[in-house]
Motif scaffolding. Structure first.
Motif, mmCIF file in Angstrom:
data_model
loop_
_atom_site.group_PDB
_atom_site.id
_atom_site.type_symbol
_atom_site.label_atom_id
_atom_site.label_comp_id
_atom_site.label_asym_id
_atom_site.label_seq_id
_atom_site.Cartn_x
_atom_site.Cartn_y
_atom_site.Cartn_z
ATOM 1 N N UNK A 19 2.235 -105.475 2.943
ATOM 2 C CA UNK A 19 3.197 -106.067 4.250
ATOM 3 C C UNK A 19 2.353 -106.084 5.468
ATOM 4 N N UNK A 20 1.628 -105.084 5.555
ATOM 5 C CA UNK A 20 0.956 -104.971 7.060
ATOM 6 C C UNK A 20 -0.388 -105.773 6.898
ATOM 7 N N UNK A 21 -0.903 -106.243 5.818
ATOM 8 C CA UNK A 21 -1.982 -106.866 5.820
ATOM 9 C C UNK A 21 -1.504 -108.355 5.874
ATOM 10 N N UNK A 22 -0.398 -108.697 5.535
ATOM 11 C CA UNK A 22 0.317 -109.972 5.567
ATOM 12 C C UNK A 22 0.662 -110.411 7.095
ATOM 13 N N UNK A 23 1.272 -109.193 7.597
ATOM 14 C CA UNK A 23 1.785 -109.330 8.945
ATOM 15 C C UNK A 23 0.464 -109.515 9.860
ATOM 16 N N UNK A 24 -0.604 -108.979 9.452
ATOM 17 C CA UNK A 24 -2.176 -109.309 10.305
ATOM 18 C C UNK A 24 -2.355 -110.910 10.182
ATOM 19 N N UNK A 25 -2.344 -111.440 9.028
ATOM 20 C CA UNK A 25 -2.552 -112.670 8.795
ATOM 21 C C UNK A 25 -1.680 -113.561 9.319
ATOM 22 N N UNK A 26 -0.276 -113.404 9.184
ATOM 23 C CA UNK A 26 0.613 -114.290 10.188
ATOM 24 C C UNK A 26 0.381 -114.217 11.510
ATOM 25 N N UNK A 114 9.160 -104.871 5.961
ATOM 26 C CA UNK A 114 8.276 -103.489 6.254
ATOM 27 C C UNK A 114 9.207 -102.517 6.782
ATOM 28 N N UNK A 115 10.079 -102.848 7.452
ATOM 29 C CA UNK A 115 10.871 -101.806 7.962
ATOM 30 C C UNK A 115 11.949 -101.312 7.034
ATOM 31 N N UNK A 116 12.298 -102.201 6.254
ATOM 32 C CA UNK A 116 13.070 -101.803 4.971
ATOM 33 C C UNK A 116 12.433 -100.987 4.133
ATOM 34 N N UNK A 117 11.181 -101.072 3.749
ATOM 35 C CA UNK A 117 10.400 -100.183 3.050
ATOM 36 C C UNK A 117 10.396 -99.064 3.648
ATOM 37 N N UNK A 118 9.955 -99.079 4.845
ATOM 38 C CA UNK A 118 9.869 -97.638 5.656
ATOM 39 C C UNK A 118 11.059 -96.618 5.593
ATOM 40 N N UNK A 119 12.174 -97.492 5.826
ATOM 41 C CA UNK A 119 13.562 -96.955 5.603
ATOM 42 C C UNK A 119 13.839 -96.271 4.249
ATOM 43 N N UNK A 120 13.315 -96.990 3.344
ATOM 44 C CA UNK A 120 13.634 -96.559 1.795
ATOM 45 C C UNK A 120 12.560 -95.340 1.621
ATOM 46 N N UNK A 121 11.626 -95.307 2.447
ATOM 47 C CA UNK A 121 10.690 -94.313 2.142
ATOM 48 C C UNK A 121 11.171 -92.932 2.779
ATOM 49 N N UNK A 122 11.631 -92.987 3.929
ATOM 50 C CA UNK A 122 12.192 -92.062 4.500
ATOM 51 C C UNK A 122 13.366 -91.594 4.045
ATOM 52 N N UNK A 123 14.296 -92.339 3.310
ATOM 53 C CA UNK A 123 15.461 -91.974 2.617
ATOM 54 C C UNK A 123 15.179 -91.113 1.465
ATOM 55 N N UNK A 124 14.090 -91.571 0.577
ATOM 56 C CA UNK A 124 13.436 -90.933 -0.638
ATOM 57 C C UNK A 124 13.060 -89.465 -0.319
ATOM 58 N N UNK A 125 12.338 -89.255 1.029
ATOM 59 C CA UNK A 125 11.569 -87.933 1.443
ATOM 60 C C UNK A 125 12.950 -87.108 1.709
ATOM 61 N N UNK A 126 13.851 -87.680 2.493
ATOM 62 C CA UNK A 126 15.013 -86.785 2.984
ATOM 63 C C UNK A 126 15.581 -86.253 1.889
ATOM 64 N N UNK A 127 15.888 -87.139 0.750
ATOM 65 C CA UNK A 127 16.726 -86.673 -0.337
ATOM 66 C C UNK A 127 15.833 -85.541 -1.151
ATOM 67 N N UNK A 128 14.663 -85.790 -1.329
ATOM 68 C CA UNK A 128 13.711 -84.769 -1.831
ATOM 69 C C UNK A 128 13.675 -83.454 -1.090
ATOM 70 N N UNK A 129 13.655 -83.487 0.181
ATOM 71 C CA UNK A 129 14.046 -82.545 1.260
ATOM 72 C C UNK A 129 15.200 -81.690 0.881
ATOM 73 N N UNK A 130 16.367 -82.521 1.016
ATOM 74 C CA UNK A 130 17.529 -81.937 0.756
ATOM 75 C C UNK A 130 17.934 -81.202 -0.773
ATOM 76 N N UNK A 131 17.187 -81.770 -1.769
ATOM 77 C CA UNK A 131 17.233 -81.319 -3.186
ATOM 78 C C UNK A 131 16.425 -79.937 -2.964
ATOM 79 N N UNK A 132 15.306 -79.990 -2.420
ATOM 80 C CA UNK A 132 14.232 -78.613 -2.683
ATOM 81 C C UNK A 132 15.360 -77.615 -1.503
ATOM 82 N N UNK A 133 15.946 -77.913 -0.459
ATOM 83 C CA UNK A 133 16.517 -76.860 0.276
ATOM 84 C C UNK A 133 17.888 -76.474 -0.354
ATOM 85 N N UNK A 134 18.793 -77.212 -0.988
ATOM 86 C CA UNK A 134 19.775 -76.959 -1.488
ATOM 87 C C UNK A 134 19.612 -75.957 -2.926
ATOM 88 N N UNK A 135 18.283 -75.823 -3.402
ATOM 89 C CA UNK A 135 18.066 -75.015 -4.375
ATOM 90 C C UNK A 135 18.217 -73.734 -4.380
#
Length: 135
Positions: A19-26, A114-135
């Motif tokens: 996505x970043x490469x495509x943004x540069x091309x555009x 691109x922003x949706x992908x970043x948001x998805x990654x943040x959600x994935x990491x937040x979920x993993x962090x929450x799972x680790x903390x709740x252990x």
């Protein structure tokens, strides 16, 4: 479990890189809207992503060296091979094929994805962090 998380993160990293490469091309297309004989380019995200995933890290094949004095080759950008010229909708007198309406639309759509992908990654990491903390 950690392999699945790693695979998902590598996939999302590859997606962000394409996505970043495509943004540069555009952006280059928009910047050259008034350049005579400039030909607008773009890449198909699906095809580029398939190539990156097929090549692992997206690297190119190493050059074969048959003698000790041979130099290492410069690695080419694997996404560059995916660049295609955009079809001309309405020809310009100066030979430029940039259509600003199309470029702006594609630029905005790519930015949102691109922003949706970043948001998805943040959600994935937040979920993993929450799972680790709740252990």
């Amino acid at each position: 479990m950690s392999d699945r998380l790693g695979d998902q993160l590598r996939f999302m990293q590859s997606s962000l890189n394409v996505r970043a490469y495509r943004q540069q091309v555009l952006a280059a297309n928009i910047a050259n809207a008034d350049t005579p004989n400039f030909k607008a380019r773009d890449l198909d995200f699906k095809t580029a992503m398939a190539q990156v995933l097929a090549n692992g890290k997206g690297g190119s094949l190493p050059l074969a060296t048959t003698a000790r004095g041979h130099q290492e080759g410069v690695k080419a950008d694997p996404l560059k091979s995916q660049l295609k010229y955009r079809n001309e909708e309405q020809g310009a007198v100066d030979g430029n094929t940039v259509n600003m309406d199309v470029e702006r639309s594609e630029f905005a759509e790519n930015s949102v994805q691109y922003q949706a992908s970043v948001t998805f990654i943040n959600g994935l990491l937040r979920t993993m962090q929450q799972a680790i903390q709740d252990r």
